[in-house]
Design an enzyme around this catalytic site. Structure first.
Site, PDB file in Angstrom:
ATOM      1  N   GLY A  13      -6.529  -2.493 -40.973  1.00  0.00           N
ATOM      2  CA  GLY A  13      -6.059  -1.539 -39.960  1.00  0.00           C
ATOM      3  C   GLY A  13      -4.694  -0.991 -40.330  1.00  0.00           C
ATOM      4  N   ALA A  14      -4.494  -0.789 -41.640  1.00  0.00           N
ATOM      5  CA  ALA A  14      -3.141  -0.494 -42.139  1.00  0.00           C
ATOM      6  C   ALA A  14      -2.879   0.994 -42.361  1.00  0.00           C
ATOM      7  CB  ALA A  14      -2.886  -1.280 -43.423  1.00  0.00           C
ATOM      8  N   ARG A  16      -2.139   3.074 -40.043  1.00  0.00           N
ATOM      9  CA  ARG A  16      -1.061   3.529 -39.145  1.00  0.00           C
ATOM     10  C   ARG A  16      -0.556   2.370 -38.305  1.00  0.00           C
ATOM     11  NH1 ARG A  16      -3.916   4.981 -34.199  1.00  0.00           N
ATOM     12  NH2 ARG A  16      -6.138   5.078 -34.584  1.00  0.00           N
ATOM     13  N   ASP A  63     -15.077  -1.138 -42.887  1.00  0.00           N
ATOM     14  CA  ASP A  63     -15.166  -1.569 -41.488  1.00  0.00           C
ATOM     15  C   ASP A  63     -15.124  -3.098 -41.509  1.00  0.00           C
ATOM     16  OD1 ASP A  63     -15.984  -2.406 -38.988  1.00  0.00           O
ATOM     17  OD2 ASP A  63     -17.657  -0.993 -38.841  1.00  0.00           O
ATOM     18  N   VAL A  64     -14.095  -3.674 -40.898  1.00  0.00           N
ATOM     19  CA  VAL A  64     -13.926  -5.130 -40.985  1.00  0.00           C
ATOM     20  C   VAL A  64     -15.024  -5.914 -40.258  1.00  0.00           C
ATOM     21  CG1 VAL A  64     -11.414  -5.053 -41.323  1.00  0.00           C
ATOM     22  CG2 VAL A  64     -12.339  -5.245 -38.985  1.00  0.00           C
ATOM     23  N   TYR A 154     -10.674  -7.109 -24.397  1.00  0.00           N
ATOM     24  CA  TYR A 154      -9.539  -7.234 -25.330  1.00  0.00           C
ATOM     25  C   TYR A 154      -8.814  -8.569 -25.139  1.00  0.00           C
ATOM     26  CZ  TYR A 154      -5.203  -5.628 -27.687  1.00  0.00           C
ATOM     27  OH  TYR A 154      -4.102  -5.478 -28.509  1.00  0.00           O
ATOM     28  N   ALA A 157     -10.842 -11.280 -26.651  1.00  0.00           N
ATOM     29  CA  ALA A 157     -10.747 -11.237 -28.122  1.00  0.00           C
ATOM     30  C   ALA A 157      -9.402 -11.790 -28.595  1.00  0.00           C
ATOM     31  CB  ALA A 157     -10.931  -9.805 -28.614  1.00  0.00           C
ATOM     32  N   LYS A 158      -8.323 -11.400 -27.904  1.00  0.00           N
ATOM     33  CA  LYS A 158      -6.994 -11.809 -28.359  1.00  0.00           C
ATOM     34  C   LYS A 158      -6.721 -13.285 -28.071  1.00  0.00           C
ATOM     35  CE  LYS A 158      -5.503  -8.099 -30.353  1.00  0.00           C
ATOM     36  NZ  LYS A 158      -5.641  -8.034 -31.819  1.00  0.00           N
TER      37      LYS A 158
HETATM   38  P1  NAP Z   1      -3.492   1.440 -33.847  1.00  0.00           P
HETATM   39  O1  NAP Z   1      -2.306   2.320 -33.982  1.00  0.00           O
HETATM   40  O2  NAP Z   1      -4.628   1.889 -32.980  1.00  0.00           O
HETATM   41  O3  NAP Z   1      -4.026   1.066 -35.301  1.00  0.00           O
HETATM   42  C1  NAP Z   1      -5.171   0.260 -35.471  1.00  0.00           C
HETATM   43  C2  NAP Z   1      -5.801   0.583 -36.808  1.00  0.00           C
HETATM   44  O4  NAP Z   1      -6.978  -0.269 -36.969  1.00  0.00           O
HETATM   45  C3  NAP Z   1      -6.276   2.041 -36.887  1.00  0.00           C
HETATM   46  O5  NAP Z   1      -5.852   2.622 -38.090  1.00  0.00           O
HETATM   47  C4  NAP Z   1      -7.788   1.902 -36.806  1.00  0.00           C
HETATM   48  O6  NAP Z   1      -8.506   2.910 -37.497  1.00  0.00           O
HETATM   49  C5  NAP Z   1      -8.008   0.567 -37.500  1.00  0.00           C
HETATM   50  N1  NAP Z   1      -9.343   0.043 -37.224  1.00  0.00           N
HETATM   51  C6  NAP Z   1     -10.022   0.087 -36.044  1.00  0.00           C
HETATM   52  N2  NAP Z   1     -11.236  -0.457 -36.184  1.00  0.00           N
HETATM   53  C7  NAP Z   1     -11.346  -0.851 -37.472  1.00  0.00           C
HETATM   54  C8  NAP Z   1     -12.381  -1.464 -38.219  1.00  0.00           C
HETATM   55  N3  NAP Z   1     -13.558  -1.806 -37.668  1.00  0.00           N
HETATM   56  N4  NAP Z   1     -12.169  -1.731 -39.537  1.00  0.00           N
HETATM   57  C9  NAP Z   1     -10.983  -1.384 -40.107  1.00  0.00           C
HETATM   58  N5  NAP Z   1      -9.964  -0.807 -39.457  1.00  0.00           N
HETATM   59  C10 NAP Z   1     -10.144  -0.531 -38.151  1.00  0.00           C
HETATM   60  O7  NAP Z   1      -3.075  -0.003 -33.256  1.00  0.00           O
HETATM   61  P2  NAP Z   1      -1.684  -0.822 -33.323  1.00  0.00           P
HETATM   62  O8  NAP Z   1      -0.995  -0.614 -32.053  1.00  0.00           O
HETATM   63  O9  NAP Z   1      -1.000  -0.594 -34.629  1.00  0.00           O
HETATM   64  O10 NAP Z   1      -2.286  -2.317 -33.263  1.00  0.00           O
HETATM   65  C11 NAP Z   1      -2.457  -3.134 -34.415  1.00  0.00           C
HETATM   66  C12 NAP Z   1      -2.880  -4.517 -33.968  1.00  0.00           C
HETATM   67  O11 NAP Z   1      -1.898  -5.073 -33.100  1.00  0.00           O
HETATM   68  C13 NAP Z   1      -4.189  -4.538 -33.182  1.00  0.00           C
HETATM   69  O12 NAP Z   1      -4.921  -5.705 -33.492  1.00  0.00           O
HETATM   70  C14 NAP Z   1      -3.723  -4.568 -31.756  1.00  0.00           C
HETATM   71  O13 NAP Z   1      -4.704  -5.107 -30.903  1.00  0.00           O
HETATM   72  C15 NAP Z   1      -2.489  -5.442 -31.871  1.00  0.00           C
HETATM   73  N6  NAP Z   1      -1.524  -5.279 -30.770  1.00  0.00           N
HETATM   74  C16 NAP Z   1      -0.897  -4.074 -30.551  1.00  0.00           C
HETATM   75  C17 NAP Z   1       0.030  -3.970 -29.517  1.00  0.00           C
HETATM   76  C18 NAP Z   1       0.761  -2.690 -29.217  1.00  0.00           C
HETATM   77  O14 NAP Z   1       1.542  -2.683 -28.222  1.00  0.00           O
HETATM   78  N7  NAP Z   1       0.614  -1.631 -29.969  1.00  0.00           N
HETATM   79  C19 NAP Z   1       0.294  -5.077 -28.707  1.00  0.00           C
HETATM   80  C20 NAP Z   1      -0.373  -6.274 -28.952  1.00  0.00           C
HETATM   81  C21 NAP Z   1      -1.264  -6.365 -30.004  1.00  0.00           C
HETATM   82  P3  NAP Z   1      -8.963   4.258 -36.724  1.00  0.00           P
HETATM   83  O15 NAP Z   1      -7.713   5.007 -36.490  1.00  0.00           O
HETATM   84  O16 NAP Z   1      -9.877   4.935 -37.680  1.00  0.00           O
HETATM   85  O17 NAP Z   1      -9.637   3.806 -35.460  1.00  0.00           O
END
Ligand code: NAP
Length: 253
Positions: A13-14, A16, A63-64, A154, A157-158
């Site tokens: 998921g790297a 962005r 796709d993971v 969610y 899952a978490k």
């Molecule tokens: P994000 O901006 O939505 O980035 C997530 C990335 O994962 C996107 O590039 C997405 O691709 C990719 N992805 C989704 N499904 C995938 C799959 N099946 N295989 C491979 N890649 C996939 O999210 P983020 O905020 O950076 O979050 C990153 C992690 O931190 C997540 O696990 C999230 O649950 C966790 N987290 C985030 C926050 C927060 O406040 N932001 C808080 C707690 C935990 P697409 O763009 O193509 O969908």
């Protein structure tokens, strides 16, 4: 045990957000990085930025939650960069809704990307780590693991990521492999922007509301998570395993 000379990290998921910041930081820490995301073109953006900064990276589209794609991605990483001994399971999606409105698809998608994805990636990567007798796995949990309205899928899952992490730590410790979870609070990314949109408030107001609950009085940035992951994947963190670190600007557990 000291870190082997080949240092290869996989970050999922790297393309962005938090994943891109973790991949960039891993490269700055001296690792060759496999940047995995659904779309190879999107992954390539992060990989290019790493290379422009003098690091080494490859972009992989996978796709993971798909076992064959995961196997292929890990094999390609090993062939092109060397054995991956660092894995950060970061890929994630949201499909928020109140329980009575949540579809089975939304439940399955979230459980599948976060939990099945982390399972498949860890299973594929562990063979390289156990062979090397050194490895670091970091899983992204969330403060939502403690419960959050509209996120029954969610938060399940978490919370699952935490049990998964502790069991990896128990099973893999004797091979010099540690596993830890990071549970971020409110971090400024597209994911939190999408949540603001879903609940119908501007991101500015949404952020203000979140910050009011955060003891350090600011929102988290992807780099806050990347620096924590940097420690948990370092040689010095070898006696830290099976832990969940809340990176939320205050205590959240
Ligand atoms: P994000 O901006 O939505 O980035 C997530 C990335 O994962 C996107 O590039 C997405 O691709 C990719 N992805 C989704 N499904 C995938 C799959 N099946 N295989 C491979 N890649 C996939 O999210 P983020 O905020 O950076 O979050 C990153 C992690 O931190 C997540 O696990 C999230 O649950 C966790 N987290 C985030 C926050 C927060 O406040 N932001 C808080 C707690 C935990 P697409 O763009 O193509 O969908």
């Amino acid at each position: 045990m000291t870190e082997p000379s080949t240092r290869v990290a996989i970050v999922t998921g790297a393309a962005r957000g938090i994943g891109a910041a973790i991949a960039t930081r891993q490269a700055a820490d001296g690792r060759a990085v496999a940047v995995i995301d659904l779309d190879e073109q999107a992954s390539a953006k992060t990989a290019r930025a790493i290379e422009e900064a003098g690091g080494r990276a490859i972009a992989i589209g996978a796709d993971v939650s798909d076992a064959a794609q995961v196997e292929a991605a890990v094999n390609r990483t090993a062939e092109e960069l060397g054995a991956p001994t660092v894995l950060v399971n970061n890929a994630g999606v949201l499909r928020d809704n109140l329980l009575f409105k949540m579809s089975e698809d939304d439940w399955d998608t979230v459980l599948s990307v976060h939990l099945r994805g982390a399972f498949l990636m860890s299973r594929a990567a562990q063979k390289h780590m156990t062979e090397a007798k050194w490895g670091r796995i970091v899983n992204l949990s969330s403060t939502s693991a403690l419960g959050n309205r509209g996120q029954v899928n969610y938060s399940a899952a978490k919370a699952g990521m935490q049990g998964f992490t502790k069991t990896l730590a128990i099973e893999l410790g004797k091979f010099g492999v540690t596993a830890n979870a990071i549970a971020p609070g409110f971090i400024v990314t597209d994911m939190t922007k999408a949540t603001a949109e879903r609940v119908g408030v501007s991101f500015e107001d949404f952020s203000k509301g979140a910050v009011a609950q955060i003891p350090v009085g600011r929102p988290g940035q992807p780099e806050d998570i990347a620096s924590t992951a940097s420690f948990l994947t370092s040689a010095e963190s070898g006696f830290v395993s099976g832990q969940v670190i809340y990176v939320a600007g205050g205590p959240r557990d």
